[in-house]
Write a protein that holds these residues in place. Structure first.
Motif, PDB file in Angstrom:
ATOM      1  N   UNK A  85       0.847  -1.191   0.000  1.00 32.84           N
ATOM      2  CA  UNK A  85       0.000   0.000   0.000  1.00 32.84           C
ATOM      3  C   UNK A  85       0.883   1.241   0.000  1.00 32.84           C
ATOM      4  N   UNK A  86       0.753   2.110  -0.977  1.00 34.82           N
ATOM      5  CA  UNK A  86       1.560   3.331  -0.986  1.00 34.82           C
ATOM      6  C   UNK A  86       1.062   4.326   0.044  1.00 34.82           C
ATOM      7  N   UNK A  87       1.873   5.275   0.381  1.00 41.32           N
ATOM      8  CA  UNK A  87       1.436   6.351   1.271  1.00 41.32           C
ATOM      9  C   UNK A  87       0.387   7.183   0.548  1.00 41.32           C
ATOM     10  N   UNK A  88      -0.697   7.475   1.221  1.00 39.67           N
ATOM     11  CA  UNK A  88      -1.731   8.297   0.587  1.00 39.67           C
ATOM     12  C   UNK A  88      -2.367   9.219   1.625  1.00 39.67           C
ATOM     13  N   UNK A  89      -2.927  10.297   1.135  1.00 37.18           N
ATOM     14  CA  UNK A  89      -3.559  11.296   1.998  1.00 37.18           C
ATOM     15  C   UNK A  89      -5.077  11.170   1.895  1.00 37.18           C
ATOM     16  N   UNK A  90      -5.734  11.182   3.032  1.00 42.10           N
ATOM     17  CA  UNK A  90      -7.190  11.115   3.057  1.00 42.10           C
ATOM     18  C   UNK A  90      -7.749  12.529   3.186  1.00 42.10           C
ATOM     19  N   UNK A  91      -8.579  12.896   2.247  1.00 37.98           N
ATOM     20  CA  UNK A  91      -9.223  14.207   2.268  1.00 37.98           C
ATOM     21  C   UNK A  91     -10.702  14.026   2.588  1.00 37.98           C
ATOM     22  N   UNK A  92     -11.168  14.753   3.589  1.00 38.49           N
ATOM     23  CA  UNK A  92     -12.555  14.624   4.048  1.00 38.49           C
ATOM     24  C   UNK A  92     -13.289  15.939   3.827  1.00 38.49           C
ATOM     25  N   UNK A  93     -14.456  15.864   3.249  1.00 33.45           N
ATOM     26  CA  UNK A  93     -15.279  17.042   2.988  1.00 33.45           C
ATOM     27  C   UNK A  93     -16.578  16.891   3.771  1.00 33.45           C
ATOM     28  N   UNK A  94     -16.687  17.619   4.870  1.00 31.24           N
ATOM     29  CA  UNK A  94     -17.873  17.527   5.731  1.00 31.24           C
ATOM     30  C   UNK A  94     -18.785  18.721   5.487  1.00 31.24           C
ATOM     31  N   UNK A  95     -20.040  18.422   5.195  1.00 34.46           N
ATOM     32  CA  UNK A  95     -21.032  19.475   4.979  1.00 34.46           C
ATOM     33  C   UNK A  95     -22.189  19.263   5.962  1.00 34.46           C
ATOM     34  N   UNK A  96     -23.398  19.593   5.590  1.00 34.47           N
ATOM     35  CA  UNK A  96     -24.534  19.296   6.454  1.00 34.47           C
ATOM     36  C   UNK A  96     -24.811  17.802   6.405  1.00 34.47           C
ATOM     37  N   UNK A  97     -25.575  17.313   7.351  1.00 35.50           N
ATOM     38  CA  UNK A  97     -25.873  15.884   7.380  1.00 35.50           C
ATOM     39  C   UNK A  97     -26.616  15.437   6.130  1.00 35.50           C
ATOM     40  N   UNK A  98     -27.549  16.245   5.671  1.00 36.12           N
ATOM     41  CA  UNK A  98     -28.263  15.894   4.441  1.00 36.12           C
ATOM     42  C   UNK A  98     -27.290  15.799   3.273  1.00 36.12           C
ATOM     43  N   UNK A  99     -26.411  16.780   3.142  1.00 32.81           N
ATOM     44  CA  UNK A  99     -25.425  16.756   2.058  1.00 32.81           C
ATOM     45  C   UNK A  99     -24.463  15.581   2.216  1.00 32.81           C
ATOM     46  N   UNK A 100     -24.084  15.292   3.458  1.00 37.11           N
ATOM     47  CA  UNK A 100     -23.193  14.153   3.706  1.00 37.11           C
ATOM     48  C   UNK A 100     -23.850  12.843   3.281  1.00 37.11           C
ATOM     49  N   UNK A 101     -25.129  12.703   3.566  1.00 34.65           N
ATOM     50  CA  UNK A 101     -25.855  11.501   3.173  1.00 34.65           C
ATOM     51  C   UNK A 101     -25.914  11.355   1.656  1.00 34.65           C
ATOM     52  N   UNK A 102     -26.147  12.471   0.978  1.00 33.34           N
ATOM     53  CA  UNK A 102     -26.208  12.444  -0.486  1.00 33.34           C
ATOM     54  C   UNK A 102     -24.850  12.050  -1.064  1.00 33.34           C
ATOM     55  N   UNK A 103     -23.769  12.641  -0.521  1.00 34.95           N
ATOM     56  CA  UNK A 103     -22.425  12.303  -0.995  1.00 34.95           C
ATOM     57  C   UNK A 103     -22.095  10.846  -0.717  1.00 34.95           C
ATOM     58  N   UNK A 104     -22.468  10.385   0.474  1.00 38.12           N
ATOM     59  CA  UNK A 104     -22.172   9.008   0.859  1.00 38.12           C
ATOM     60  C   UNK A 104     -22.900   8.026  -0.047  1.00 38.12           C
ATOM     61  N   UNK A 105     -24.175   8.281  -0.310  1.00 36.69           N
ATOM     62  CA  UNK A 105     -24.937   7.386  -1.186  1.00 36.69           C
ATOM     63  C   UNK A 105     -24.334   7.360  -2.586  1.00 36.69           C
ATOM     64  N   UNK A 106     -23.975   8.535  -3.103  1.00 35.91           N
ATOM     65  CA  UNK A 106     -23.400   8.604  -4.449  1.00 35.91           C
ATOM     66  C   UNK A 106     -22.120   7.778  -4.537  1.00 35.91           C
ATOM     67  N   UNK A 107     -21.313   7.836  -3.489  1.00 32.08           N
ATOM     68  CA  UNK A 107     -20.082   7.055  -3.470  1.00 32.08           C
ATOM     69  C   UNK A 107     -20.353   5.568  -3.469  1.00 32.08           C
ATOM     70  N   UNK A 108     -21.347   5.156  -2.685  1.00 38.59           N
ATOM     71  CA  UNK A 108     -21.677   3.728  -2.615  1.00 38.59           C
ATOM     72  C   UNK A 108     -22.243   3.231  -3.944  1.00 38.59           C
ATOM     73  N   UNK A 109     -23.103   4.030  -4.563  1.00 45.36           N
ATOM     74  CA  UNK A 109     -23.694   3.630  -5.841  1.00 45.36           C
ATOM     75  C   UNK A 109     -22.600   3.470  -6.895  1.00 45.36           C
ATOM     76  N   UNK A 110     -21.656   4.392  -6.907  1.00 43.72           N
ATOM     77  CA  UNK A 110     -20.533   4.286  -7.842  1.00 43.72           C
ATOM     78  C   UNK A 110     -19.761   2.992  -7.615  1.00 43.72           C
ATOM     79  N   UNK A 111     -19.541   2.654  -6.349  1.00 43.34           N
ATOM     80  CA  UNK A 111     -18.757   1.460  -6.045  1.00 43.34           C
ATOM     81  C   UNK A 111     -19.467   0.184  -6.480  1.00 43.34           C
ATOM     82  N   UNK A 112     -20.756   0.048  -6.152  1.00 39.29           N
ATOM     83  CA  UNK A 112     -21.411  -1.223  -6.467  1.00 39.29           C
ATOM     84  C   UNK A 112     -21.891  -1.321  -7.916  1.00 39.29           C
ATOM     85  N   UNK A 113     -22.043  -0.190  -8.592  1.00 33.92           N
ATOM     86  CA  UNK A 113     -22.540  -0.244  -9.971  1.00 33.92           C
ATOM     87  C   UNK A 113     -21.437  -0.124 -11.017  1.00 33.92           C
TER      88      UNK A 113
END
Length: 200
Positions: A85-113
């Protein structure tokens, strides 16, 4: 290594790494993605607390753990294949909970589809059954996570977040995530018994 290595068992390590280069890179990409998701969901849990959504806090804490399980599973297979595993930087973008949920779902959909189906196809082509297995487990769990995030988004819109699960359980082997254990005899993905689940 879990199966899949017989075709190249007589090839030296350098040749084997070259042959499996695509799968190795996909494992690295998946580890980075799952690690980033885990850290992001932990941050989203803290934001949910600030906004007065304790049930959503618990959900994000559980899914954060699930993503870390996926990353660990991928890392074990990567090690078996001789990758690092190479060294990598984790970047986190925290917004409102509603926005966080939307971002989280979009990420999951991208991964499984998109992401995991491509990774699975490449691993199958290279005969890497252990990689196929870890990718498939993660892919199935991401479908569950996407639905959890949609349920939470809908609950906020309807003002019914108090009706969301107050506790969650995570399978320690595949990361499958549950808001209830009612009627559950075993994890539907990897068959681990509920008494071994992690509770949040």
């Amino acid at each position: 290594m879990r199966g899949g290595g017989s075709k190249i068992s007589k090839i030296n390590a350098a040749q084997r790494t070259t042959i499996m280069q695509k799968t190795i890179q996909n494992l690295i990409d998946a580890i980075i993605g799952e690690s980033t998701a885990s850290a992001s969901y932990a941050a989203y849990a803290a934001q949910a607390v600030r906004e007065g959504f304790p049930q959503i806090q618990k959900m994000f804490e559980a899914t954060s753990k699930a993503e870390s399980i996926h990353a660990a599973n991928h890392a074990r297979v990567l090690k078996q294949l001789g990758g690092t595993i190479p060294t990598f930087e984790i970047k986190i973008d925290v917004k409102t909970t509603v926005e966080n949920l939307v971002m989280a779902k979009a990420g999951e959909v991208h991964e499984f589809s998109e992401m995991y189906p491509e990774f699975i196809e490449a691993a199958k082509a290279e005969g890497q059954k252990a990689a196929v297995h870890t990718f498939e487990m993660a892919m199935e769990v991401e479908k569950i996570h996407a639905q959890l995030y949609q349920n939470a988004t809908d609950a906020i819109a309807a003002g019914t977040t108090a009706n969301l699960p107050k506790e969650y359980w995570v399978c320690p082997v595949c990361g499958d995530t549950f808001g209830s254990l009612e009627g559950l005899q075993a994890c539907p993905i990897c068959r681990v018994k509920p008494e071994k689940f992690l509770k949040f």
